[in-house]
Scaffold this active site. Sequence first.
Site, PDB file in Angstrom:
ATOM      1  N   GLU A  78       2.983 -12.268  -2.588  1.00  0.00           N
ATOM      2  CA  GLU A  78       3.618 -12.869  -1.409  1.00  0.00           C
ATOM      3  C   GLU A  78       3.445 -14.381  -1.415  1.00  0.00           C
ATOM      4  O   GLU A  78       2.368 -14.903  -1.705  1.00  0.00           O
ATOM      5  CB  GLU A  78       3.009 -12.286  -0.134  1.00  0.00           C
ATOM      6  N   ARG A  88       5.921  -2.094  13.746  1.00  0.00           N
ATOM      7  CA  ARG A  88       6.908  -1.014  13.840  1.00  0.00           C
ATOM      8  C   ARG A  88       6.224   0.312  14.145  1.00  0.00           C
ATOM      9  O   ARG A  88       6.780   1.174  14.828  1.00  0.00           O
ATOM     10  CB  ARG A  88       7.689  -0.918  12.521  1.00  0.00           C
ATOM     11  N   CYS A 141      -0.506  -6.098   6.786  1.00  0.00           N
ATOM     12  CA  CYS A 141      -0.504  -6.852   5.537  1.00  0.00           C
ATOM     13  C   CYS A 141      -0.269  -8.344   5.798  1.00  0.00           C
ATOM     14  O   CYS A 141      -1.028  -9.198   5.338  1.00  0.00           O
ATOM     15  CB  CYS A 141       0.551  -6.303   4.584  1.00  0.00           C
ATOM     16  N   HIS A 165       1.723  -7.052  -2.645  1.00  0.00           N
ATOM     17  CA  HIS A 165       2.185  -5.726  -2.247  1.00  0.00           C
ATOM     18  C   HIS A 165       2.434  -4.880  -3.491  1.00  0.00           C
ATOM     19  O   HIS A 165       2.965  -5.373  -4.485  1.00  0.00           O
ATOM     20  CB  HIS A 165       3.478  -5.827  -1.430  1.00  0.00           C
TER      21      HIS A 165
END
Length: 215
Positions: A78, A88, A141, A165
């Site tokens: 990232e 979510r 994350c 990831h």
Amino acid sequence: MKILVTGFDPFGGEKINPAWEAVKKLPDTIKGAEIVKEEIPTVYGKSADVCKKAIQKHQPDVVLNIGQAGGRFTITPERIAINLDDARIPDNENNQPIDQTIQTDGQAAYFTQLPVKAMVENVKNNGFPAAVSNSAGTFVCNHIMYQVQYMIDKEFPNMKGGFIHVPFIAEQVVNKPNQPFMQISDIAFCIEKTIEAIVNFGDKDDLKAVGGETH
């Protein structure tokens, strides 16, 4: 060089998290760098607390957090973390922050100090797919990546931090048709290759290589 590598525990109804399973398989030394391994909870706030205690205990030069990104095909370092929690799904302690600022005195976003393009190239040169990601999401994350960058900004200016990831592993997709996966040993190998790049580049600038996205 000492590198703290963390992996999350299982979340979202999964019985296993490839992040921590892969971290456990890493060698204790990579290119002369000492590798310290730590499991952290998939929980807003607490993940940063556990990580900070490990930083204070081990005094690493680099913190590399690893997390699961089900649905991704590649190993994805990232580039950036944003100052926003927007869950979510609930975390492992049923927290589900919506549109919450992570640190009121933090930057809107922090870029990693790690050579993400060199990390990607070293994985690809060893036969596995990898790509730079420009979104760590808004779940735990991104939260831990941001929190580590905030710690660097406020308390540990000589430390570097970043996040990778990784995809699902085979046993997670038995009942998930058409979902990409990798073998756990391959994920561990790829993480090792990213760490090799981190060590090799030291304080050098990252590669100037094509790695952007059109959307």
